[in-house]
Design a protein around this motif. Structure first.
Motif, PDB file in Angstrom:
ATOM      1  N   SER A 166       0.817  -1.219   0.000  1.00 53.43           N
ATOM      2  CA  SER A 166       0.000   0.000   0.000  1.00 53.43           C
ATOM      3  C   SER A 166       0.854   1.273   0.000  1.00 53.43           C
ATOM      4  N   GLY A 205       3.264   2.270  -2.046  1.00 49.23           N
ATOM      5  CA  GLY A 205       3.755   2.803  -3.310  1.00 49.23           C
ATOM      6  C   GLY A 205       4.622   1.832  -4.075  1.00 49.23           C
ATOM      7  N   THR A 206       4.969   2.240  -5.299  1.00 47.28           N
ATOM      8  CA  THR A 206       5.687   1.373  -6.226  1.00 47.28           C
ATOM      9  C   THR A 206       7.182   1.665  -6.203  1.00 47.28           C
ATOM     10  N   LYS A 241       5.406  -3.340  -5.680  1.00 47.22           N
ATOM     11  CA  LYS A 241       4.858  -2.389  -4.715  1.00 47.22           C
ATOM     12  C   LYS A 241       5.328  -2.737  -3.302  1.00 47.22           C
ATOM     13  N   ARG A 243      10.113  10.561   2.449  1.00 49.67           N
ATOM     14  CA  ARG A 243       8.869  10.727   3.204  1.00 49.67           C
ATOM     15  C   ARG A 243       8.896  12.010   4.046  1.00 49.67           C
TER      16      ARG A 243
END
Length: 308
Positions: A175, A177-178, A184, A199
Protein backbone atom coordinates in the motif's frame (compact mmCIF):
# COMPACT_ATOMS: atom_id res chain seq x y z
CA UNK A 1 55.96 -4.69 -0.11
CA UNK A 2 55.09 -6.76 -3.19
CA UNK A 3 51.65 -8.38 -3.10
CA UNK A 4 50.79 -7.04 0.37
CA UNK A 5 48.24 -4.54 -0.92
CA UNK A 6 44.92 -4.57 -2.70
CA UNK A 7 42.74 -1.69 -3.80
CA UNK A 8 39.10 -1.70 -2.76
CA UNK A 9 36.41 0.30 -4.57
CA UNK A 10 33.01 0.52 -2.89
CA UNK A 11 30.46 2.04 -5.28
CA UNK A 12 27.39 3.46 -3.57
CA UNK A 13 24.37 5.47 -4.60
CA UNK A 14 25.75 8.71 -3.14
CA UNK A 15 29.49 8.13 -2.62
CA UNK A 16 32.34 5.97 -3.87
CA UNK A 17 34.92 4.87 -1.29
CA UNK A 18 38.40 3.99 -2.53
CA UNK A 19 41.28 2.64 -0.50
CA UNK A 20 44.47 0.65 -0.25
CA UNK A 21 44.02 -2.29 2.12
CA UNK A 22 46.78 -4.55 3.37
CA UNK A 23 46.63 -8.32 3.81
CA UNK A 24 45.62 -7.88 7.47
CA UNK A 25 42.50 -5.95 6.49
CA UNK A 26 43.88 -2.58 7.59
CA UNK A 27 43.06 0.46 5.47
CA UNK A 28 46.40 2.12 4.72
CA UNK A 29 45.05 5.05 2.73
CA UNK A 30 41.58 5.97 1.53
CA UNK A 31 39.38 8.66 0.03
CA UNK A 32 35.79 9.24 -1.01
CA UNK A 33 34.30 10.92 -4.04
CA UNK A 34 30.71 11.91 -4.60
CA UNK A 35 28.65 9.77 -6.96
CA UNK A 36 27.56 12.13 -9.73
CA UNK A 37 24.51 10.48 -11.25
CA UNK A 38 24.44 13.08 -14.02
CA UNK A 39 27.95 12.09 -15.15
CA UNK A 40 28.68 9.11 -17.38
CA UNK A 41 30.08 5.95 -15.78
CA UNK A 42 33.22 6.39 -17.92
CA UNK A 43 33.76 9.83 -16.39
CA UNK A 44 33.32 8.42 -12.89
CA UNK A 45 35.74 5.55 -13.64
CA UNK A 46 38.32 8.09 -14.81
CA UNK A 47 37.96 9.88 -11.46
CA UNK A 48 38.16 6.61 -9.54
CA UNK A 49 41.29 5.54 -11.43
CA UNK A 50 43.01 8.91 -10.93
CA UNK A 51 42.15 8.71 -7.24
CA UNK A 52 43.64 5.22 -6.96
CA UNK A 53 46.87 6.32 -8.65
CA UNK A 54 47.11 9.31 -6.30
CA UNK A 55 46.67 7.06 -3.24
CA UNK A 56 49.31 4.65 -4.57
CA UNK A 57 51.79 7.49 -5.14
CA UNK A 58 51.17 8.77 -1.64
CA UNK A 59 51.94 5.32 -0.20
CA UNK A 60 54.84 4.78 -2.63
CA UNK A 61 53.19 1.63 -3.96
CA UNK A 62 53.50 0.69 -7.63
CA UNK A 63 50.55 -0.67 -9.60
CA UNK A 64 52.70 -3.73 -10.33
CA UNK A 65 53.00 -4.33 -6.56
CA UNK A 66 49.23 -4.65 -6.14
CA UNK A 67 47.61 -8.04 -5.73
CA UNK A 68 44.66 -6.55 -7.58
CA UNK A 69 41.62 -4.33 -7.46
CA UNK A 70 38.33 -5.41 -5.91
CA UNK A 71 35.10 -3.64 -6.84
CA UNK A 72 31.91 -3.79 -4.79
CA UNK A 73 28.90 -2.45 -6.70
CA UNK A 74 25.12 -2.49 -6.34
CA UNK A 75 23.45 -5.44 -8.03
CA UNK A 76 22.18 -7.08 -10.02
CA UNK A 77 25.54 -7.84 -11.62
CA UNK A 78 27.02 -10.19 -14.17
CA UNK A 79 30.26 -10.97 -12.37
CA UNK A 80 31.39 -13.45 -15.03
CA UNK A 81 31.40 -10.67 -17.63
CA UNK A 82 32.45 -7.98 -15.15
CA UNK A 83 29.29 -5.97 -15.72
CA UNK A 84 26.94 -3.89 -13.62
CA UNK A 85 23.60 -4.91 -15.15
CA UNK A 86 20.58 -3.19 -13.57
CA UNK A 87 20.96 -1.47 -10.17
CA UNK A 88 17.76 0.36 -9.27
CA UNK A 89 19.55 3.31 -7.66
CA UNK A 90 22.05 3.81 -10.52
CA UNK A 91 20.04 3.69 -13.76
CA UNK A 92 22.84 5.36 -15.71
CA UNK A 93 25.12 2.40 -14.98
CA UNK A 94 22.93 -0.33 -16.49
CA UNK A 95 24.84 -2.85 -18.65
CA UNK A 96 28.14 -1.15 -17.86
CA UNK A 97 31.34 -3.24 -18.31
CA UNK A 98 33.09 -1.82 -15.27
CA UNK A 99 35.91 -4.37 -15.04
CA UNK A 100 36.91 -3.71 -18.65
CA UNK A 101 36.74 0.06 -18.18
CA UNK A 102 38.82 0.04 -14.98
CA UNK A 103 41.31 -2.32 -16.63
CA UNK A 104 41.94 0.27 -19.33
CA UNK A 105 43.46 2.60 -16.72
CA UNK A 106 45.88 -0.02 -15.34
CA UNK A 107 48.13 -2.83 -16.54
CA UNK A 108 46.45 -5.47 -18.66
CA UNK A 109 47.55 -8.13 -16.16
CA UNK A 110 46.07 -6.32 -13.14
CA UNK A 111 43.67 -8.70 -11.40
CA UNK A 112 40.23 -7.05 -11.10
CA UNK A 113 37.27 -8.72 -9.37
CA UNK A 114 33.65 -7.53 -9.26
CA UNK A 115 31.17 -8.52 -6.55
CA UNK A 116 27.90 -7.26 -5.14
CA UNK A 117 28.66 -4.51 -2.61
CA UNK A 118 26.62 -6.06 0.21
CA UNK A 119 28.21 -9.47 -0.42
CA UNK A 120 31.65 -7.86 -0.25
CA UNK A 121 30.74 -6.11 3.02
CA UNK A 122 29.47 -9.41 4.43
CA UNK A 123 32.81 -11.03 3.55
CA UNK A 124 34.59 -8.22 5.41
CA UNK A 125 32.38 -8.67 8.47
CA UNK A 126 33.19 -12.40 8.43
CA UNK A 127 36.91 -11.68 8.04
CA UNK A 128 37.44 -8.80 10.46
CA UNK A 129 34.09 -7.58 11.80
CA UNK A 130 31.03 -8.66 13.76
CA UNK A 131 30.68 -12.06 12.04
CA UNK A 132 34.08 -13.59 12.75
CA UNK A 133 32.72 -16.16 15.21
CA UNK A 134 29.50 -16.92 13.28
CA UNK A 135 28.87 -19.56 10.63
CA UNK A 136 25.34 -18.38 9.85
CA UNK A 137 24.56 -14.68 9.67
CA UNK A 138 22.95 -12.03 7.50
CA UNK A 139 24.65 -8.73 6.77
CA UNK A 140 22.13 -5.99 6.00
CA UNK A 141 23.20 -2.62 4.64
CA UNK A 142 20.66 0.21 4.94
CA UNK A 143 21.68 3.36 3.11
CA UNK A 144 20.63 4.64 -0.33
CA UNK A 145 18.99 1.25 -0.73
CA UNK A 146 18.87 -1.99 1.25
CA UNK A 147 21.09 -4.92 0.36
CA UNK A 148 22.26 -8.10 1.99
CA UNK A 149 24.98 -10.70 2.19
CA UNK A 150 24.06 -14.18 3.44
CA UNK A 151 26.45 -16.59 5.15
CA UNK A 152 25.41 -20.21 5.65
CA UNK A 153 27.78 -22.74 7.20
CA UNK A 154 30.58 -20.18 6.78
CA UNK A 155 29.98 -19.88 3.04
CA UNK A 156 28.64 -16.87 1.17
CA UNK A 157 25.37 -17.75 -0.56
CA UNK A 158 25.58 -16.48 -4.13
CA UNK A 159 22.85 -18.28 -6.02
CA UNK A 160 22.90 -19.53 -9.59
CA UNK A 161 23.92 -16.19 -11.12
CA UNK A 162 25.76 -14.65 -8.17
CA UNK A 163 22.86 -12.34 -7.31
CA UNK A 164 21.51 -13.90 -4.12
CA UNK A 165 20.92 -11.45 -1.29
CA UNK A 166 18.76 -8.81 -2.99
CA UNK A 167 16.78 -8.58 0.24
CA UNK A 168 15.80 -4.96 -0.36
CA UNK A 169 13.10 -6.22 -2.68
CA UNK A 170 11.24 -8.32 -0.15
CA UNK A 171 7.73 -6.89 -0.20
CA UNK A 172 6.69 -5.44 3.17
CA UNK A 173 3.65 -3.24 2.46
CA UNK A 174 2.23 -2.90 -1.08
CA UNK A 175 0.00 0.00 0.00
CA UNK A 176 3.01 2.31 0.37
CA UNK A 177 3.76 2.80 -3.31
CA UNK A 178 5.69 1.37 -6.23
CA UNK A 179 9.40 0.70 -5.96
CA UNK A 180 11.58 1.61 -8.98
CA UNK A 181 11.93 -2.15 -9.53
CA UNK A 182 8.20 -2.27 -10.40
CA UNK A 183 6.95 -4.12 -7.34
CA UNK A 184 4.86 -2.39 -4.71
CA UNK A 185 6.03 -1.87 -1.14
CA UNK A 186 9.59 -3.23 -1.29
CA UNK A 187 11.60 -3.08 1.94
CA UNK A 188 14.12 -0.78 0.25
CA UNK A 189 11.39 1.55 -0.99
CA UNK A 190 9.86 2.06 2.46
CA UNK A 191 12.76 1.74 4.95
CA UNK A 192 16.05 2.82 3.31
CA UNK A 193 17.75 6.13 3.94
CA UNK A 194 16.32 7.31 0.63
CA UNK A 195 12.82 6.36 1.82
CA UNK A 196 13.19 8.21 5.13
CA UNK A 197 14.42 11.31 3.30
CA UNK A 198 11.65 11.11 0.68
CA UNK A 199 8.87 10.73 3.20
CA UNK A 200 10.18 13.54 5.40
CA UNK A 201 10.63 15.84 2.42
CA UNK A 202 7.09 15.14 1.18
CA UNK A 203 5.61 16.05 4.55
CA UNK A 204 7.68 19.21 5.02
CA UNK A 205 7.49 20.39 1.43
CA UNK A 206 11.25 20.85 1.08
CA UNK A 207 14.28 18.60 0.75
CA UNK A 208 15.31 16.91 3.99
CA UNK A 209 18.28 14.52 4.18
CA UNK A 210 17.80 11.38 6.24
CA UNK A 211 20.02 12.68 9.03
CA UNK A 212 17.86 15.82 9.36
CA UNK A 213 14.64 13.79 9.53
CA UNK A 214 16.09 11.82 12.45
CA UNK A 215 17.38 14.99 14.14
CA UNK A 216 13.94 16.61 13.94
CA UNK A 217 12.32 13.45 15.27
CA UNK A 218 14.72 13.40 18.20
CA UNK A 219 13.88 17.06 18.88
CA UNK A 220 10.20 16.20 19.20
CA UNK A 221 8.79 16.94 15.74
CA UNK A 222 5.64 14.79 15.74
CA UNK A 223 5.56 14.14 11.98
CA UNK A 224 9.25 13.23 11.78
CA UNK A 225 8.96 11.07 14.90
CA UNK A 226 6.20 9.10 13.19
CA UNK A 227 8.40 8.56 10.12
CA UNK A 228 11.36 7.51 12.30
CA UNK A 229 9.32 5.07 14.37
CA UNK A 230 7.55 3.60 11.33
CA UNK A 231 10.91 3.15 9.59
CA UNK A 232 12.32 1.32 12.60
CA UNK A 233 9.26 -0.93 12.58
CA UNK A 234 9.67 -1.65 8.85
CA UNK A 235 13.32 -2.54 9.45
CA UNK A 236 12.17 -4.89 12.21
CA UNK A 237 9.65 -6.49 9.83
CA UNK A 238 12.37 -7.18 7.28
CA UNK A 239 14.62 -8.68 9.95
CA UNK A 240 11.83 -10.98 11.15
CA UNK A 241 11.32 -12.15 7.56
CA UNK A 242 15.05 -12.92 7.25
CA UNK A 243 15.07 -14.75 10.59
CA UNK A 244 12.01 -16.83 9.68
CA UNK A 245 13.49 -17.65 6.28
CA UNK A 246 17.16 -18.28 7.11
CA UNK A 247 17.37 -19.03 10.86
CA UNK A 248 20.66 -17.10 11.32
CA UNK A 249 22.67 -16.75 14.52
CA UNK A 250 22.99 -13.03 13.98
CA UNK A 251 21.89 -10.10 11.84
CA UNK A 252 24.58 -7.47 11.31
CA UNK A 253 23.31 -4.06 10.22
CA UNK A 254 25.57 -1.59 8.45
CA UNK A 255 25.17 1.35 6.09
CA UNK A 256 24.42 4.99 6.83
CA UNK A 257 21.09 4.40 8.59
CA UNK A 258 22.81 2.09 11.10
CA UNK A 259 24.62 5.20 12.39
CA UNK A 260 21.39 6.18 14.15
CA UNK A 261 22.69 3.78 16.77
CA UNK A 262 20.96 2.50 19.90
CA UNK A 263 17.43 3.81 19.19
CA UNK A 264 17.35 1.82 15.95
CA UNK A 265 18.89 -1.35 17.37
CA UNK A 266 16.75 -1.34 20.51
CA UNK A 267 13.60 -0.92 18.41
CA UNK A 268 14.54 -3.71 15.98
CA UNK A 269 15.50 -6.10 18.78
CA UNK A 270 12.19 -5.39 20.51
CA UNK A 271 10.24 -6.09 17.32
CA UNK A 272 12.15 -9.31 16.64
CA UNK A 273 11.64 -10.47 20.25
CA UNK A 274 7.87 -10.24 19.75
CA UNK A 275 7.31 -11.46 16.22
CA UNK A 276 9.98 -13.92 15.07
CA UNK A 277 8.17 -17.21 14.56
CA UNK A 278 10.61 -19.59 16.22
CA UNK A 279 11.15 -18.91 19.95
CA UNK A 280 14.92 -19.13 19.42
CA UNK A 281 14.59 -16.69 16.55
CA UNK A 282 13.24 -14.09 18.96
CA UNK A 283 16.65 -13.95 20.63
CA UNK A 284 18.61 -13.59 17.38
CA UNK A 285 21.47 -11.14 17.91
CA UNK A 286 20.93 -7.83 16.09
CA UNK A 287 24.22 -5.92 16.08
CA UNK A 288 25.93 -3.04 14.28
CA UNK A 289 28.63 -3.73 11.70
CA UNK A 290 31.95 -4.25 13.42
CA UNK A 291 33.75 -2.34 10.67
CA UNK A 292 31.19 0.46 10.77
CA UNK A 293 31.24 2.40 7.49
CA UNK A 294 34.36 0.60 6.21
CA UNK A 295 32.77 -2.82 5.61
CA UNK A 296 32.24 -2.24 1.90
CA UNK A 297 35.73 -0.90 1.23
CA UNK A 298 37.52 -3.63 3.19
CA UNK A 299 35.19 -6.18 1.65
CA UNK A 300 36.02 -5.07 -1.89
CA UNK A 301 39.73 -5.47 -1.13
CA UNK A 302 39.11 -8.81 0.58
CA UNK A 303 37.92 -10.19 -2.78
CA UNK A 304 41.56 -9.89 -3.82
CA UNK A 305 43.13 -10.94 -0.53
CA UNK A 306 41.41 -14.32 -0.75
CA UNK A 307 38.89 -14.11 2.07
CA UNK A 308 36.09 -15.07 -0.29
Amino acid sequence: MSNDYAVGIDIGGTKIAIGIVDSEGEICSSDKIDMDKEATPDYMVENISANIKSLLRHKDVKVSDLRGIGIGAPGPLNTTRGMITSPQNLPGWWDYPIVERVQQHFHAETNIVLENDANAAAVAEKWKGAGTTNENFVYVTISTGIGGGLFSNSKLLQGVSGNAGEIGHIVIDPSLGTCPCGQKGCWEFIASGTAISRRGSELKGYKLPTKKVIELANQGDVQMKQIRDQSFEYIGMGCVTLINMLDPEKIIIGGGVSQIGDPLFLSVRDYVSKFALNPTGRTTEIVPAGLQQSSGLIGAASLIHGNY
